[in-house]
Write an enzyme that holds these catalytic residues in place. Structure first.
Site, PDB file in Angstrom:
ATOM      1  N   GLU A   1      -8.205  -8.980  -4.891  1.00  0.00           N
ATOM      2  CA  GLU A   1      -7.025  -8.780  -4.690  1.00  0.00           C
ATOM      3  C   GLU A   1      -6.255  -9.091  -6.263  1.00  0.00           C
ATOM      4  OE1 GLU A   1      -6.993 -11.051  -1.141  1.00  0.00           O
ATOM      5  OE2 GLU A   1      -5.212  -9.911  -0.384  1.00  0.00           O
TER       6      GLU A   1
ATOM      7  N   THR B   1      -4.452  12.345  -3.011  1.00  0.00           N
ATOM      8  CA  THR B   1      -5.740  11.838  -2.516  1.00  0.00           C
ATOM      9  C   THR B   1      -6.807  12.298  -3.514  1.00  0.00           C
ATOM     10  OG1 THR B   1      -6.033  13.865  -1.520  1.00  0.00           O
ATOM     11  CG2 THR B   1      -5.179  12.112  -0.124  1.00  0.00           C
TER      12      THR B   1
ATOM     13  N   ARG C   1     -13.244   9.585  -0.284  1.00  0.00           N
ATOM     14  CA  ARG C   1     -12.006   9.688   0.573  1.00  0.00           C
ATOM     15  C   ARG C   1     -10.903   8.604   0.210  1.00  0.00           C
ATOM     16  NH1 ARG C   1     -10.746  12.400   4.397  1.00  0.00           N
ATOM     17  NH2 ARG C   1     -12.372  13.700   4.248  1.00  0.00           N
TER      18      ARG C   1
END
Ligand code: DSN
Length: 478
Positions: free
Chosen positions: A116, A286, A295
């Site tokens: 993170e 994307t 993906r």
């Protein structure tokens, strides 16, 4: 020996190993091919020489054999999907076949790491190596798209879009975007999505005659509603978008100009169509469509918005980034910067134009009269078949595509009067204009004479020709 390390020719098409195994090397640079095959080298004795031989069975690490021992049921589903991708014609405009480099990155130990934060500013120890991967992805993305700033952490296109709402809008504020039935996207303010539930979405559409974006309507609605954000882009737009006109309109009303480039960013990366980056405040996309990466999603923006968008991606919308997928984006952006990829991007468009033109000859009308991109939206009303029936008939014949609403569609979305067809997959397989004519003929036959029953005579006949095509141009060569 043709496939000894470093010895094969650039542009080689078919190679022979031990005189019996054949591989077609499609759109690979020599570096990609070496990287891929190095994993599979075994040491063998041949004619008294110690040489490295390729033992790979496929283009990528796609065979779930080892998993089969642990989890046969899951492995069966995976093998089944591999077989389906190999055996059918994939004409869904938003899909592609990723190379081994992407499969390997996504199957790597980077999946284990929590990270993170951003490179150099993480909330976890041990991030030195994943920092390198993310920095590579960021720098390559910026260079590829000539952008000030890139965020490669969005898990998907929808997540990248959420970040735009998070960065620029408060709940209840206005956004102007293309309507879904005219080619927009769920996340552009439809009522079933957070974007339409929590924000006030106003929609523009296409002109009834040209079927192209009605820029005068965009301008009129922008002046009337003065939205905070104006969005261009969607999932069924066959034509180029006039980004300059959008920028002018956004400036007239003081709006942020956001481009959702999910569908066409691969064509931009391959320099086959103009880029929205110089005109937009933020471009989301994307990475798995024409771009041929994992993906996932990403965004680029002007420097002045970098902080707001980074904060909106993390911690506002997402927690830990998927470092294995970010690594796959890094290698994908590298591949997209090559001349081979640029040639691919142009070929995708050329193929789509050939496909649309041939379908038009058969009375299946491409909306807007054609395409400038990787997709064509086809109106089936002239042949009297619904989108739902066309999708089912093609499916039964081994051709995968999707029903799609056309502008001002008299049918409900679950039936639709159109189909959307795209050429990213078949172009990756190495097919060209000649094969597009054949594919258009097969689609026409399946749609107009076929049946949803795979055993129907037409389904069988079309499927046997599909088999010939996919065997000549294999998706993942054995
Ligand atoms: N589902 C994607 C497509 O097929 O276009 C858009 O999100």
């Amino acid at each position: 020996f043709p496939l000894a390390a470093g010895s094969w020719e650039d542009g080689a098409d078919v190679a022979t190993v031990h005189g019996r195994q054949h591989y077609r090397l499609i759109h690979w640079s020599r570096a990609d091919a070496e990287l891929t095959y190095r994993r599979f080298f075994a040491v063998n004795e041949l004619a008294g020489l110690r040489v490295e031989l390729v033992t790979v069975r496929t283009r990528g690490d796609v065979d779930p054999t080892p998993l089969a021992e642990l989890d046969p049921e899951l492995a069966e589903a995976m093998s089944g999907e591999l077989a389906r991708q190999r055996d059918t014609l994939e004409m869904i405009a938003s899909e592609n076949f990723v190379p081994a480099s992407v499969l390997q990155s996504q199957g790597s130990v980077l999946t284990n790491k929590y990270a993170e934060g951003y490179p150099g500013r993480r909330y976890y120890g041990g991030c030195a190596e994943v920092d390198k991967a993310e920095e590579l992805a960021i720098e390559r993305c910026k260079a590829l798209l000539d952008a000030d700033h890139a965020n490669v952490q969005p898990h998907s296109g929808a997540s990248a879009n959420q970040a735009v709402y998070g960065a620029f809008l408060q709940p209840g504020e206005k956004i102007l975007a293309m309507s879904l039935p005219h080619g927009g996207h769920l996340t552009h303010g439809t009522k079933v999505s957070f974007s339409g539930k929590w924000f006030d979405a106003i929609h523009y559409g296409v002109h009834p005659e040209t079927e192209n974006i009605d820029y005068d309507e965009v301008e009129r609605l922008a002046k009337e509603h003065r939205p905070k954000v104006i969005c261009a882009g969607g999932s069924a737009i066959p034509r180029l978008i006039d980004f300059e006109r959008f920028r002018t309109i956004a400036d007239e009303v003081g709006a942020i100009f956001w481009v959702d480039a999910a569908h066409f960013i691969g064509l931009v990366a391959g320099k086959a169509i103009p880029s929205p980056v110089p005109h937009a405040d933020v471009v989301t996309f994307t990475t798995h469509k024409v771009l041929r990466g994992p993906r996932s999603g990403a965004l680029v923006c002007r420097e002045e918005h970098a902080k707001a968008l980074d904060k909106a991606v993390f911690p506002m919308m997402q927690g830990g980034p998927q470092m294995h997928t970010i690594a796959a984006k890094a290698v994908n952006f590298k591949e997209c910067a090559t001349p081979e990829y640029a040639a691919y991007a142009s070929a995708v468009i050329e193929n789509c134009q050939a496909l649309a033109a041939r379908l038009q000859e058969h009375g299946i009308r491409p909306t807007t009269g054609g395409t400038d991109t990787h997709l064509t939206l086809l109106d089936l009303q002239g042949v009297g078949v619904t989108g739902a029936d066309a999708e089912a008939r093609c499916d039964a014949a081994g051709i995968t595509l999707n029903k799609n609403a056309i502008p001002n569609d008299p049918q409900k979305p679950s039936i639709a009067s159109g189909i959307r067809v795209g050429t990213p997959c078949v172009t990756t397989q190495g097919m060209g204009v000649e094969q597009m004519t054949t594919i258009a003929d097969l689609i026409h036959e399946a749609v107009t004479a076929g049946d949803a029953d795979p055993e129907h005579e037409v389904s069988r006949r079309v499927r046997s020709q599909v088999t010939e095509l996919v065997e000549a141009f294999p998706a993942y060569p054995r």
